[in-house]
Write a protein that holds these residues in place. Structure first.
Motif, short mmCIF file in Angstrom:
data_model
loop_
_atom_site.label_atom_id
_atom_site.label_comp_id
_atom_site.label_asym_id
_atom_site.label_seq_id
_atom_site.Cartn_x
_atom_site.Cartn_y
_atom_site.Cartn_z
N TRP B 225 -50.38 8.40 55.03
CA TRP B 225 -50.26 8.83 56.41
C TRP B 225 -51.19 10.00 56.73
O TRP B 225 -51.89 10.00 57.74
CB TRP B 225 -48.79 9.18 56.68
CG TRP B 225 -48.42 9.55 58.09
CD1 TRP B 225 -47.60 10.59 58.44
CD2 TRP B 225 -48.77 8.89 59.32
NE1 TRP B 225 -47.44 10.61 59.80
CE2 TRP B 225 -48.15 9.60 60.36
CE3 TRP B 225 -49.57 7.79 59.64
CZ2 TRP B 225 -48.28 9.23 61.71
CZ3 TRP B 225 -49.71 7.43 60.97
CH2 TRP B 225 -49.07 8.14 61.99
N SER B 226 -51.24 11.00 55.85
CA SER B 226 -52.01 12.21 56.18
C SER B 226 -53.51 11.91 56.30
O SER B 226 -54.23 12.58 57.05
CB SER B 226 -51.77 13.31 55.14
OG SER B 226 -52.20 12.87 53.86
N GLU B 227 -53.97 10.88 55.58
CA GLU B 227 -55.39 10.51 55.66
C GLU B 227 -55.81 10.20 57.10
O GLU B 227 -56.96 10.43 57.49
CB GLU B 227 -55.65 9.29 54.76
CG GLU B 227 -57.08 8.79 54.77
CD GLU B 227 -57.25 7.47 54.00
OE1 GLU B 227 -56.38 7.15 53.17
OE2 GLU B 227 -58.25 6.78 54.24
N CYS B 228 -54.87 9.68 57.89
CA CYS B 228 -55.19 9.29 59.27
C CYS B 228 -55.60 10.48 60.14
O CYS B 228 -56.19 10.30 61.21
CB CYS B 228 -53.99 8.58 59.90
SG CYS B 228 -53.55 7.04 59.07
N ASN B 251 -52.78 14.97 65.91
CA ASN B 251 -51.70 15.09 64.92
C ASN B 251 -50.37 15.52 65.54
O ASN B 251 -49.33 14.89 65.33
CB ASN B 251 -52.13 16.08 63.82
CG ASN B 251 -51.30 15.91 62.55
OD1 ASN B 251 -50.26 15.24 62.56
ND2 ASN B 251 -51.73 16.52 61.47
N ALA B 252 -50.40 16.59 66.32
CA ALA B 252 -49.16 17.13 66.88
C ALA B 252 -48.49 16.12 67.82
O ALA B 252 -47.28 15.90 67.77
CB ALA B 252 -49.44 18.44 67.61
N PRO B 270 -40.27 11.20 54.65
CA PRO B 270 -40.32 11.14 53.18
C PRO B 270 -40.99 12.39 52.62
O PRO B 270 -41.85 12.99 53.28
CB PRO B 270 -41.17 9.90 52.90
CG PRO B 270 -41.09 9.08 54.13
CD PRO B 270 -40.98 10.06 55.26
N GLU B 271 -40.59 12.77 51.41
CA GLU B 271 -41.24 13.90 50.76
C GLU B 271 -42.16 13.35 49.68
O GLU B 271 -41.80 13.28 48.52
CB GLU B 271 -40.19 14.83 50.16
CG GLU B 271 -39.40 15.57 51.22
CD GLU B 271 -38.33 16.49 50.62
OE1 GLU B 271 -38.41 16.75 49.41
OE2 GLU B 271 -37.45 16.91 51.37
N ARG B 272 -43.29 12.90 50.11
CA ARG B 272 -44.25 12.35 49.14
C ARG B 272 -45.63 12.90 49.44
O ARG B 272 -46.04 13.01 50.60
CB ARG B 272 -44.29 10.82 49.23
CG ARG B 272 -42.97 10.17 48.79
CD ARG B 272 -43.16 8.73 48.42
NE ARG B 272 -44.20 8.55 47.40
CZ ARG B 272 -44.57 7.35 46.92
NH1 ARG B 272 -44.03 6.26 47.42
NH2 ARG B 272 -45.50 7.26 46.00
N GLY B 273 -46.34 13.23 48.40
CA GLY B 273 -47.68 13.77 48.56
C GLY B 273 -48.67 12.70 48.96
O GLY B 273 -48.37 11.50 48.91
N ALA B 274 -49.85 13.14 49.37
CA ALA B 274 -50.88 12.21 49.80
C ALA B 274 -51.50 11.49 48.61
O ALA B 274 -51.62 12.06 47.52
CB ALA B 274 -51.97 12.96 50.57
N LEU B 275 -51.89 10.25 48.83
CA LEU B 275 -52.61 9.49 47.81
C LEU B 275 -54.03 10.04 47.72
O LEU B 275 -54.73 10.11 48.74
CB LEU B 275 -52.64 8.01 48.17
CG LEU B 275 -53.33 7.09 47.14
CD1 LEU B 275 -52.48 6.97 45.87
CD2 LEU B 275 -53.56 5.70 47.74
N ALA B 276 -54.44 10.42 46.51
CA ALA B 276 -55.77 10.99 46.34
C ALA B 276 -56.85 9.96 46.62
O ALA B 276 -56.61 8.75 46.58
CB ALA B 276 -55.90 11.52 44.92
N GLY B 277 -58.03 10.45 46.89
CA GLY B 277 -59.18 9.56 47.04
C GLY B 277 -59.92 9.44 45.72
O GLY B 277 -59.38 9.80 44.66
N VAL B 278 -61.11 8.93 45.78
CA VAL B 278 -61.98 8.87 44.60
C VAL B 278 -62.97 10.02 44.74
O VAL B 278 -63.84 9.98 45.61
CB VAL B 278 -62.72 7.53 44.51
CG1 VAL B 278 -63.63 7.50 43.29
CG2 VAL B 278 -61.73 6.38 44.48
#
Lengths: 181, 311
Positions: B225-228, B251-252, B270-278
């Motif tokens: 989600w945060s990537e967006c 965002n807001a 949810p309390e989940r961190g962002a998926l890292a990139g490469v």
């Protein structure tokens, strides 16, 4: 091109007899998916112009971004205009302003109802952000077959991009409703 | 072309007559057309055509990739109404993608994959079918597998809320094509969002099982989600030039709408961190999850087998 009431009208009065003829021919072409409606009644035909060399340029706008009928509309317009004697016919796409069901004419609405399809209500205009609607969409509509007001929504989406599905609880017939956009 | 079928002949009697008279009527394009035929595609003054094209690919790929994912639901949804709904949403997104990819090609022809000179494949189809995964610029939220119906609803809610906010601002783009695509898309995205929002609340308040699935589904997609809302250099450039939108700016607004739905559904974020990139590179840089490439293989195989085909 758009009158203050939001109804589709010719951009301008035809400039010549040829242009009048071209308008009349183009005005008779029907929508491929709603063949009880002409493209004019649907508000999709936005302009028909004839240039000095006799070339016709018709302008159409898509109902939805993914409208799969645009190519057919174009082919139908070209064919009918060529059959009427216009050798050079082109069709251009107009994206702006975006199509709205408010452009469906009174004749078009009557034709929809006769065909058993509920015509769209007026679109509520908002200038700011689109407000979230978590309650089922409420529309004041009547059953196109028996006229009853007691109808229920069965699906927000239907057989084409522009329709939702309803059921009349009086005559029990299902019917399509052209959704307001 | 002879023996052309006209609607008037059978409109009110035999619904099948038209199928038999003229097959061309039903084929998908007996000849292709430019979806921007006659539209002014002049690049606004002071705007870099390459940046505009890159931005259009981003927005177009978001729509194309999610459209393809949603199409996988055809004939598999929980009931017929939802099957039709998901297909309709996919069709709207495909239409947006087509216009945006055509706009990208017009803004910078260099982005279009080269094919044999005899190939009649139009630019937007070349972009859709002849780029590899690393050429796609969509956010990774659009590409991950569907999961179950609840996860699909959660993704449509997040994606359409976000894209609606982008399009609401994009309506005032200095690029006339982008402004027009956005003005049209706003109506479509609002309809998708409200549909997904209603299902989100229904599933949350339904049975223990439907709620569990919804919570799990939201949890599964949350790391993307945060990537967006991360600003890519291209987005910064087009926003600065007045033709694009910086996603950080919405965002807001997006979180406020999402908060309304979550509150109504009594679901926690949810309390989940962002998926890292490469190495920090993500979807907008062409670095994707392993799910994209197999999806593209299925989507592109026919077109690539017939690079001179007419569809």
């Amino acid at each position: 091109m758009i009158s203050p009431h939001g109804v589709a009208t010719a951009a301008r009065s035809p400039q010549s007899q040829e242009e009048r003829t071209a308008w009349e021919v183009a005005s008779r072409v029907v929508d491929p998916e709603l063949p009880m409606l002409t493209l004019l009644d649907l508000g999709v035909l936005r302009d028909v112009a004839v240039d000095e060399d006799g070339g016709v340029v018709a302008a159409i706008t898509p109902t939805y971004s993914g409208c799969p009928a645009m190519a057919t509309m174009r082919d139908d317009l070209v064919r009918e205009l060529q059959a009427a004697g216009f050798a050079d016919v082109r069709v251009r796409v107009v994206l702006e302003p975006a199509w709205t069901t408010d452009w469906i004419t009174a004749e078009g609405r009557a034709a929809l109802t006769r065909a058993g399809i509920s015509a769209p209500g007026r679109v509520r205009r908002t200038s700011g952000p689109m407000a979230l609607q978590l309650m089922p969409t409420r529309r004041a509509i009547r059953c196109p077959r028996c006229g009853a007001e007691d109808v229920e929504l069965t699906s927000e989406f239907g057989s084409t991009a522009c329709k939702a599905m309803y059921r009349c609880t009086v005559c029990l017939e299902p019917f399509d409703h052209v959704k307001e956009i | 072309m002879t023996d052309i079928h006209t609607h008037a002949e059978d409109a009110h009697d035999n619904a099948y007559a038209g199928l038999l008279v003229n097959d061309a009527h039903w084929a998908f394009g007996t000849s292709f057309e430019d979806p921007l035929a006659g539209v002014d595609t002049t690049i606004p003054e002071g705007v870099d055509g390459a940046a505009l094209a890159a931005y259009c690919l981003m927005l177009g790929d978001d729509a194309l990739v999610l459209s393809q994912r949603l199409t996988e639901w055809c004939s598999r949804a929980p009931d017929l109404e939802e099957d039709i709904a998901l297909a309709n949403i996919a069709l709207d997104l495909l239409g947006q993608a087509r216009l945006l990819l055509a706009r990208a090609a017009a803004a910078d022809p260099a982005v279009v994959p080269a094919l044999d000179a005899a190939s009649p494949v139009p630019d937007e189809d070349r972009l859709a079918f002849f780029r590899d995964d690393m050429g796609f610029r969509n956010v990774r939220l659009a590409e991950i597998p569907n999961g179950d119906f609840a996860q699909t609803i959660a993704r449509i809610l997040l994606f359409s809320t976000w894209r609606l906010a982008l399009f609401e601002r994009l309506r005032s783009s200095r690029d006339g094509v982008l402004a027009a695509v956005a003005a049209k898309g706003v109506k479509e995205m609002a309809y998708h969002r409200d549909f997904a929002g209603r299902w989100f609340v229904t599933l949350a308040r339904g049975t223990e099982e439907s709620r569990r699935r919804l919570v799990d589904g939201l949890d599964a997609i949350w790391p993307l989600w945060s990537e967006c809302f991360e600003t890519h250099d291209v987005e910064r450039a087009v926003a600065g030039a007045g033709v694009g939108v910086d996603p950080a700016d919405v965002n807001a607004d997006v979180e406020a709408v999402l908060g309304q739905v979550l509150a109504t559904a009594s679901i926690e974020r949810p309390e989940r961190g962002a998926l890292a990139g490469v190495q920090g590179r993500k979807g907008r840089d062409g670095r994707h999850t392993e799910a994209l490439s197999p999806m593209l293989a299925e989507m592109q195989v026919i077109a690539r087998a017939h690079p001179e085909g007419l569809w």
